[in-house]
Scaffold this motif. Sequence first.
Motif, PDB file in Angstrom:
ATOM      1  N   UNK A 361       0.828  -1.208   0.000  1.00  0.00           N
ATOM      2  CA  UNK A 361       0.000   0.000   0.000  1.00  0.00           C
ATOM      3  C   UNK A 361       0.860   1.256   0.000  1.00  0.00           C
ATOM      4  N   UNK A 362       1.981   1.181   0.714  1.00  0.00           N
ATOM      5  CA  UNK A 362       2.895   2.332   0.738  1.00  0.00           C
ATOM      6  C   UNK A 362       3.411   2.631  -0.668  1.00  0.00           C
ATOM      7  N   UNK A 363       3.770   1.575  -1.417  1.00  0.00           N
ATOM      8  CA  UNK A 363       4.274   1.774  -2.775  1.00  0.00           C
ATOM      9  C   UNK A 363       3.196   2.344  -3.692  1.00  0.00           C
ATOM     10  N   UNK A 364       1.977   1.833  -3.552  1.00  0.00           N
ATOM     11  CA  UNK A 364       0.878   2.328  -4.391  1.00  0.00           C
ATOM     12  C   UNK A 364       0.627   3.805  -4.111  1.00  0.00           C
ATOM     13  N   UNK A 365       0.554   4.165  -2.827  1.00  0.00           N
ATOM     14  CA  UNK A 365       0.311   5.569  -2.466  1.00  0.00           C
ATOM     15  C   UNK A 365       1.485   6.454  -2.877  1.00  0.00           C
ATOM     16  N   UNK A 366       2.703   5.924  -2.740  1.00  0.00           N
ATOM     17  CA  UNK A 366       3.876   6.698  -3.135  1.00  0.00           C
ATOM     18  C   UNK A 366       3.851   6.970  -4.639  1.00  0.00           C
ATOM     19  N   UNK A 367       3.519   5.934  -5.412  1.00  0.00           N
ATOM     20  CA  UNK A 367       3.438   6.124  -6.857  1.00  0.00           C
ATOM     21  C   UNK A 367       2.392   7.171  -7.205  1.00  0.00           C
ATOM     22  N   UNK A 368       1.244   7.102  -6.531  1.00  0.00           N
ATOM     23  CA  UNK A 368       0.177   8.074  -6.780  1.00  0.00           C
ATOM     24  C   UNK A 368       0.630   9.491  -6.441  1.00  0.00           C
ATOM     25  N   UNK A 369       1.336   9.639  -5.307  1.00  0.00           N
ATOM     26  CA  UNK A 369       1.801  10.971  -4.906  1.00  0.00           C
ATOM     27  C   UNK A 369       2.827  11.523  -5.876  1.00  0.00           C
ATOM     28  N   UNK A 370       3.702  10.652  -6.362  1.00  0.00           N
ATOM     29  CA  UNK A 370       4.692  11.095  -7.357  1.00  0.00           C
ATOM     30  C   UNK A 370       3.998  11.537  -8.653  1.00  0.00           C
ATOM     31  N   UNK A 371       2.955  10.787  -9.034  1.00  0.00           N
ATOM     32  CA  UNK A 371       2.194  11.169 -10.230  1.00  0.00           C
ATOM     33  C   UNK A 371       1.494  12.508 -10.027  1.00  0.00           C
ATOM     34  N   UNK A 372       0.925  12.703  -8.849  1.00  0.00           N
ATOM     35  CA  UNK A 372       0.254  13.975  -8.577  1.00  0.00           C
ATOM     36  C   UNK A 372       1.246  15.135  -8.659  1.00  0.00           C
ATOM     37  N   UNK A 373       2.442  14.928  -8.088  1.00  0.00           N
ATOM     38  CA  UNK A 373       3.448  15.988  -8.107  1.00  0.00           C
ATOM     39  C   UNK A 373       3.845  16.359  -9.541  1.00  0.00           C
ATOM     40  N   UNK A 374       3.998  15.335 -10.390  1.00  0.00           N
ATOM     41  CA  UNK A 374       4.492  15.577 -11.742  1.00  0.00           C
ATOM     42  C   UNK A 374       3.389  15.935 -12.737  1.00  0.00           C
ATOM     43  N   UNK A 375       2.214  15.303 -12.596  1.00  0.00           N
ATOM     44  CA  UNK A 375       1.200  15.396 -13.656  1.00  0.00           C
ATOM     45  C   UNK A 375      -0.041  16.202 -13.302  1.00  0.00           C
ATOM     46  N   UNK A 376      -0.320  16.428 -12.019  1.00  0.00           N
ATOM     47  CA  UNK A 376      -1.617  16.994 -11.618  1.00  0.00           C
ATOM     48  C   UNK A 376      -1.898  18.350 -12.260  1.00  0.00           C
ATOM     49  N   UNK A 377      -0.843  19.114 -12.545  1.00  0.00           N
ATOM     50  CA  UNK A 377      -1.050  20.444 -13.142  1.00  0.00           C
ATOM     51  C   UNK A 377      -1.422  20.371 -14.619  1.00  0.00           C
ATOM     52  N   UNK A 378      -1.267  19.185 -15.210  1.00  0.00           N
ATOM     53  CA  UNK A 378      -1.458  19.077 -16.659  1.00  0.00           C
ATOM     54  C   UNK A 378      -2.602  18.151 -17.055  1.00  0.00           C
ATOM     55  N   UNK A 379      -3.126  17.397 -16.122  1.00  0.00           N
ATOM     56  CA  UNK A 379      -4.203  16.475 -16.480  1.00  0.00           C
ATOM     57  C   UNK A 379      -4.731  15.724 -15.272  1.00  0.00           C
ATOM     58  N   UNK A 380      -5.375  14.606 -15.517  1.00  0.00           N
ATOM     59  CA  UNK A 380      -5.998  13.815 -14.460  1.00  0.00           C
ATOM     60  C   UNK A 380      -5.269  12.484 -14.287  1.00  0.00           C
ATOM     61  N   UNK A 381      -5.309  11.982 -13.034  1.00  0.00           N
ATOM     62  CA  UNK A 381      -4.642  10.727 -12.688  1.00  0.00           C
ATOM     63  C   UNK A 381      -5.705   9.741 -12.213  1.00  0.00           C
ATOM     64  N   UNK A 382      -5.684   8.532 -12.764  1.00  0.00           N
ATOM     65  CA  UNK A 382      -6.683   7.515 -12.436  1.00  0.00           C
ATOM     66  C   UNK A 382      -5.993   6.250 -11.940  1.00  0.00           C
ATOM     67  N   UNK A 383      -6.565   5.655 -10.910  1.00  0.00           N
ATOM     68  CA  UNK A 383      -6.146   4.303 -10.522  1.00  0.00           C
ATOM     69  C   UNK A 383      -7.226   3.357 -11.032  1.00  0.00           C
ATOM     70  N   UNK A 384      -6.869   2.541 -12.043  1.00  0.00           N
ATOM     71  CA  UNK A 384      -7.881   1.702 -12.694  1.00  0.00           C
ATOM     72  C   UNK A 384      -7.767   0.240 -12.288  1.00  0.00           C
ATOM     73  N   UNK A 385      -6.766  -0.086 -11.485  1.00  0.00           N
ATOM     74  CA  UNK A 385      -6.598  -1.458 -11.014  1.00  0.00           C
ATOM     75  C   UNK A 385      -5.724  -1.457  -9.773  1.00  0.00           C
ATOM     76  N   UNK A 386      -5.261  -2.634  -9.337  1.00  0.00           N
ATOM     77  CA  UNK A 386      -4.461  -2.719  -8.126  1.00  0.00           C
ATOM     78  C   UNK A 386      -3.238  -1.825  -8.174  1.00  0.00           C
TER      79      UNK A 386
END
Length: 471
Positions: A361-386
């Motif tokens: 779970x830590x890795x999943x949340x970390x990946x999501x946070x890294x995506x938010x930091x890099x991509x959130x200003x330019x588009x949307x981030x979706x978790x579509x599976x595990x």
Amino acid sequence: MRKRKILILSITIVAVALILETCILKYVNDKNAQTTSNVLLDRVIAVIDKNESSESEFVKSLKDDYIVRAKAISYIVDAKPEVEYDVDELQKIAGLMSVDEIHFIDDTGTIYSGSLPKYFGYSFDSGEQMAFFKQMLNNYDLTLCQDVTPNTAEAKEMMYAITWNESKTHMVQVGITPKRLLKELKQNQISNVIADMPVYKGMEIFVVNTTTKKIEGATNRTKIGNTLTNVNASSKMQRIVLDHKKCKCISRKHGNYLVAVTMEESVNSSSNIVAILIVGIYLTLASCLLVLMLSRVLKEKYEKEKYMYTSNTDELTKCFNRRAYDSDMQKLDLNTKWAYISLDLNGLKKANDTLGHSAGDELICAAANCMKFAFASYGKIYRIGGDEFVVLIQESVSNIDSILQVFDATISDWHGKYSNSISVSYGVVKSSEQSFDSVYEISKLADERMYKSKSEYYNISDNDRRRSHNE
């Protein structure tokens, strides 16, 4: 003689005073009756408008929910194709998804499987209710949900939602008995709403259909269905005879209804002070009721916004979820510039197996946070599976390489409680890099590139492990 004149003058003064007092009381009573009646008219009209609006919003939210259930069942069956013809399993899925019926319909519009074999063979040509879905045959991206309609086979009050499956080989239809909706509509009928409204003694409220002249709502239920013809829309006080009683009446036309408030003349014979006191108390109560109604409206709005947020948000990562992804994918335009990034964590299973699910779970949340930091200003981030993510970049697409560099750097710098590092494979496709037939073709190509990147990662990791072992 003089005493007689004084007596006559005294009687005259008393009579004039009594007449004047009677006129004043009559004026005050009429004024109070008109004020009170107008307040009631406003309240009744507000209740009618709110009733119609809440019914419309409630039906729309139900339709959206039922379509989501149909899509969810389609995904389940696509993932487990062996249950497509298994009635018992389909009935279990129906219970799990809280639907009454599941039907599979081929590209000719005929039911060939489902949770209820008695409906097999029915088609879009079997009746008016099923014919509603014929338009599905010409549009594979269409989803539909009917209003409450008697079904073709048994005339049961049902709502049906339908969607094509992912591969467009068949349609999935769910049928639900909308018990809550039917109960809500019954409770919100004008006859029930008006009958429950509080009124003063001797006062009545009527809601009359202007076409039929029939009373559809009244504070006195026994008068519902009667004809009321001696009242016309007027903002001025009218005097009418109702049930052999003299009454004052104010009415107002609102849409297809004539709303009228009547008050018996005998009630208005009360004193000026009592009348004003009653109106003051009523206005206070009316204000409290209006504040209560407003608070309920705001609460309903908050609950609706909360539902929309939770229904489109992944609980663990707070990214958008699969439902939001599917909805947004349908809105994408191939003629505009955007980028699709398919991302997948590397080594998640190993982390779960060796370090526990908390580490995963830590890795999943970390990946999501890294995506938010890099991509959130330019588009949307979706978790579509595990451990599967998708990013849709719709701003600064031309700078996608520099955006990805920021993401790579963020991933490289991450260190966690359970794991010292994180690795994410991804594949990127721009909508403008070639001519695509559909947005799903872009997603497929992005997945292929992502899996190629993942394969290269594991090949390198495996070589590193072998090299370390040989040394």
